[in-house]
Design a protein around this motif. Structure first.
Motif, short mmCIF file in Angstrom:
data_model
loop_
_atom_site.label_atom_id
_atom_site.label_comp_id
_atom_site.label_asym_id
_atom_site.label_seq_id
_atom_site.Cartn_x
_atom_site.Cartn_y
_atom_site.Cartn_z
N MET A 1 -15.85 30.36 13.92
CA MET A 1 -16.81 29.40 14.41
C MET A 1 -17.85 29.07 13.34
O MET A 1 -18.27 27.93 13.20
CB MET A 1 -17.49 29.97 15.67
CG MET A 1 -18.37 29.01 16.36
SD MET A 1 -17.37 27.71 17.07
CE MET A 1 -18.57 26.76 17.88
N TRP A 2 -18.29 30.11 12.60
CA TRP A 2 -19.28 29.90 11.56
C TRP A 2 -18.74 29.00 10.46
O TRP A 2 -19.46 28.18 9.90
CB TRP A 2 -19.72 31.25 11.01
CG TRP A 2 -20.76 31.15 9.94
CD1 TRP A 2 -20.64 31.53 8.66
CD2 TRP A 2 -22.08 30.60 10.05
NE1 TRP A 2 -21.79 31.26 7.96
CE2 TRP A 2 -22.70 30.69 8.81
CE3 TRP A 2 -22.80 30.04 11.10
CZ2 TRP A 2 -23.99 30.24 8.56
CZ3 TRP A 2 -24.09 29.59 10.85
CH2 TRP A 2 -24.67 29.69 9.61
N ARG A 3 -17.45 29.11 10.14
CA ARG A 3 -16.84 28.25 9.12
C ARG A 3 -16.87 26.79 9.55
O ARG A 3 -17.09 25.90 8.73
CB ARG A 3 -15.39 28.66 8.87
CG ARG A 3 -15.25 29.90 8.05
CD ARG A 3 -13.80 30.14 7.75
NE ARG A 3 -13.62 31.32 6.94
CZ ARG A 3 -12.46 31.80 6.59
NH1 ARG A 3 -11.36 31.21 6.98
NH2 ARG A 3 -12.39 32.88 5.84
N LEU A 4 -16.64 26.52 10.81
CA LEU A 4 -16.66 25.15 11.32
C LEU A 4 -18.06 24.55 11.21
O LEU A 4 -18.22 23.40 10.80
CB LEU A 4 -16.18 25.12 12.78
CG LEU A 4 -16.15 23.75 13.45
CD1 LEU A 4 -15.18 22.83 12.72
CD2 LEU A 4 -15.78 23.87 14.89
N ILE A 5 -19.06 25.33 11.54
CA ILE A 5 -20.44 24.85 11.44
C ILE A 5 -20.81 24.59 9.98
O ILE A 5 -21.42 23.57 9.65
CB ILE A 5 -21.41 25.87 12.08
CG1 ILE A 5 -21.17 25.93 13.59
CG2 ILE A 5 -22.86 25.51 11.80
CD1 ILE A 5 -21.91 27.01 14.31
N LYS A 6 -20.42 25.49 9.08
CA LYS A 6 -20.69 25.30 7.67
C LYS A 6 -19.97 24.06 7.15
O LYS A 6 -20.53 23.30 6.36
CB LYS A 6 -20.24 26.53 6.87
CG LYS A 6 -21.21 27.68 6.97
CD LYS A 6 -20.78 28.96 6.30
CE LYS A 6 -20.03 28.84 5.02
NZ LYS A 6 -19.73 30.14 4.39
N LEU A 7 -18.76 23.82 7.61
CA LEU A 7 -18.00 22.64 7.20
C LEU A 7 -18.69 21.37 7.69
O LEU A 7 -18.82 20.40 6.93
CB LEU A 7 -16.57 22.69 7.72
CG LEU A 7 -15.69 21.49 7.39
CD1 LEU A 7 -15.45 21.41 5.89
CD2 LEU A 7 -14.39 21.55 8.15
N LEU A 8 -19.16 21.36 8.92
CA LEU A 8 -19.84 20.18 9.45
C LEU A 8 -21.16 19.92 8.72
O LEU A 8 -21.50 18.77 8.44
CB LEU A 8 -20.10 20.36 10.95
CG LEU A 8 -18.86 20.25 11.84
CD1 LEU A 8 -19.22 20.55 13.28
CD2 LEU A 8 -18.23 18.89 11.71
N VAL A 9 -21.91 20.97 8.40
CA VAL A 9 -23.15 20.81 7.64
C VAL A 9 -22.84 20.26 6.25
O VAL A 9 -23.52 19.36 5.76
CB VAL A 9 -23.92 22.13 7.58
CG1 VAL A 9 -25.07 22.06 6.57
CG2 VAL A 9 -24.44 22.52 8.95
N PHE A 10 -21.81 20.78 5.61
CA PHE A 10 -21.43 20.32 4.28
C PHE A 10 -21.00 18.85 4.31
O PHE A 10 -21.41 18.06 3.47
CB PHE A 10 -20.29 21.19 3.74
CG PHE A 10 -19.75 20.71 2.42
CD1 PHE A 10 -20.48 20.87 1.26
CD2 PHE A 10 -18.51 20.08 2.36
CE1 PHE A 10 -19.98 20.41 0.05
CE2 PHE A 10 -18.01 19.63 1.16
CZ PHE A 10 -18.74 19.79 0.00
N LEU A 11 -20.19 18.47 5.30
CA LEU A 11 -19.74 17.08 5.39
C LEU A 11 -20.89 16.14 5.71
O LEU A 11 -20.94 15.02 5.20
CB LEU A 11 -18.64 16.95 6.44
CG LEU A 11 -17.29 17.56 6.06
CD1 LEU A 11 -16.31 17.44 7.22
CD2 LEU A 11 -16.73 16.92 4.81
N THR A 12 -21.83 16.58 6.53
CA THR A 12 -23.01 15.76 6.83
C THR A 12 -23.87 15.56 5.59
O THR A 12 -24.34 14.45 5.32
CB THR A 12 -23.84 16.42 7.95
OG1 THR A 12 -23.00 16.62 9.10
CG2 THR A 12 -25.03 15.58 8.32
#
Length: 50
Positions: A1-12
């Protein structure tokens, strides 16, 4: 779950950097996209003089 949040923050953050870069560098590389439409408007004006 933490990887998904980090990915979304990075893409944003990447999208924000891209948008800012387009806003600043876009007129230099593609000036036609940023040029306002040019159209001559002629309207008669009636002045009421007393």
């Amino acid at each position: 779950m933490w990887r998904l949040i980090k990915l979304l923050v990075f893409l944003t953050a990447l999208a924000a950097i891209g948008l800012i870069g387009y806003a600043y560098l876009g007129p230099i590389f593609t000036p036609d996209d940023f040029a306002p439409p040019v159209e001559q408007v002629v309207e008669p004006i009636v002045l009421e003089a007393n």
